[in-house]
Design a protein around this motif. Structure first.
Motif, short mmCIF file in Angstrom:
data_model
loop_
_atom_site.label_atom_id
_atom_site.label_comp_id
_atom_site.label_asym_id
_atom_site.label_seq_id
_atom_site.Cartn_x
_atom_site.Cartn_y
_atom_site.Cartn_z
N MET A 93 0.86 -1.13 -0.12
CA MET A 93 -0.22 -0.03 -0.03
C MET A 93 0.87 1.24 0.20
O MET A 93 2.06 1.36 0.40
N LYS A 94 0.07 2.16 -0.48
CA LYS A 94 1.01 3.55 -0.46
C LYS A 94 0.42 4.64 0.26
O LYS A 94 -0.88 4.74 0.56
N ASP A 145 6.04 3.60 0.67
CA ASP A 145 5.51 2.16 0.25
C ASP A 145 5.63 1.38 1.30
O ASP A 145 6.65 1.00 1.90
N ALA A 199 4.04 -1.82 3.86
CA ALA A 199 3.45 -3.25 4.02
C ALA A 199 2.01 -3.33 3.93
O ALA A 199 1.61 -2.18 4.60
N ASP A 200 1.29 -4.19 3.20
CA ASP A 200 -0.27 -4.10 3.36
C ASP A 200 -0.73 -4.20 4.65
O ASP A 200 -0.19 -5.15 5.60
N GLY A 201 -2.01 -3.42 5.31
CA GLY A 201 -2.37 -3.71 6.38
C GLY A 201 -1.84 -2.58 7.30
O GLY A 201 -2.19 -2.72 8.37
N THR A 202 -0.87 -1.89 7.08
CA THR A 202 -0.30 -0.50 7.90
C THR A 202 -1.31 0.15 8.12
O THR A 202 -2.07 0.80 7.01
N SER A 203 -1.66 0.52 9.27
CA SER A 203 -2.87 1.31 9.55
C SER A 203 -2.63 2.77 9.46
O SER A 203 -1.34 3.22 9.58
N GLU A 249 8.74 -0.23 2.92
CA GLU A 249 9.58 -0.73 1.67
C GLU A 249 10.25 0.47 0.84
O GLU A 249 11.12 0.10 0.13
#
Lengths: 76, 76
Positions: A1-2, A45, A47-51, B34
């Protein structure tokens, strides 16, 4: 995720970079430039799921100096 | 009227500021970062009726170094 964090100097805080740009635009012949504020944008950029709360913590701890700067977070 | 110009280093151009932020976030315990790219944002307060073409000219002449930077214009 961005995530995109925009950090700007708060209203009332002198912005010499912005003033320099305003003067330079005038010197180049661009009329009608009434004000310029310059800030920074940080694209993360993650990791997916970072709040969003984690990104807020990054801003508070590192990315912005909250005494003189405000920040805005956009999550894609 | 207001215009916002975002200037980022082009893909492939080394971004030491972004790298420094990435390392600092890691050192602060934020995992999963990342990549980080840092750019600048310039908020312009312009006379009404200024065209987007004029803002593009400002970018080409002063605000961005188009050899290594790309820019994006948003008009409010």
């Amino acid at each position: 995720m961005k995530a995109k964090v925009t950090v700007m100097l708060k209203q009332g805080v002198l912005d010499p970079q912005g003033e320099a740009v305003r003067h330079a635009l005038g010197a180049l012949g661009f009329d009608g430039v009434e004000g310029v504020r310059q800030g920074k944008v940080i694209e993360l950029d993650l990791a997916d799921g970072t709040s969003e709360a984690t990104v807020t913590e990054m801003c508070e701890k590192l990315l912005a100096n909250t005494v003189i700067e405000s920040y805005r977070i956009e999550i894609d």
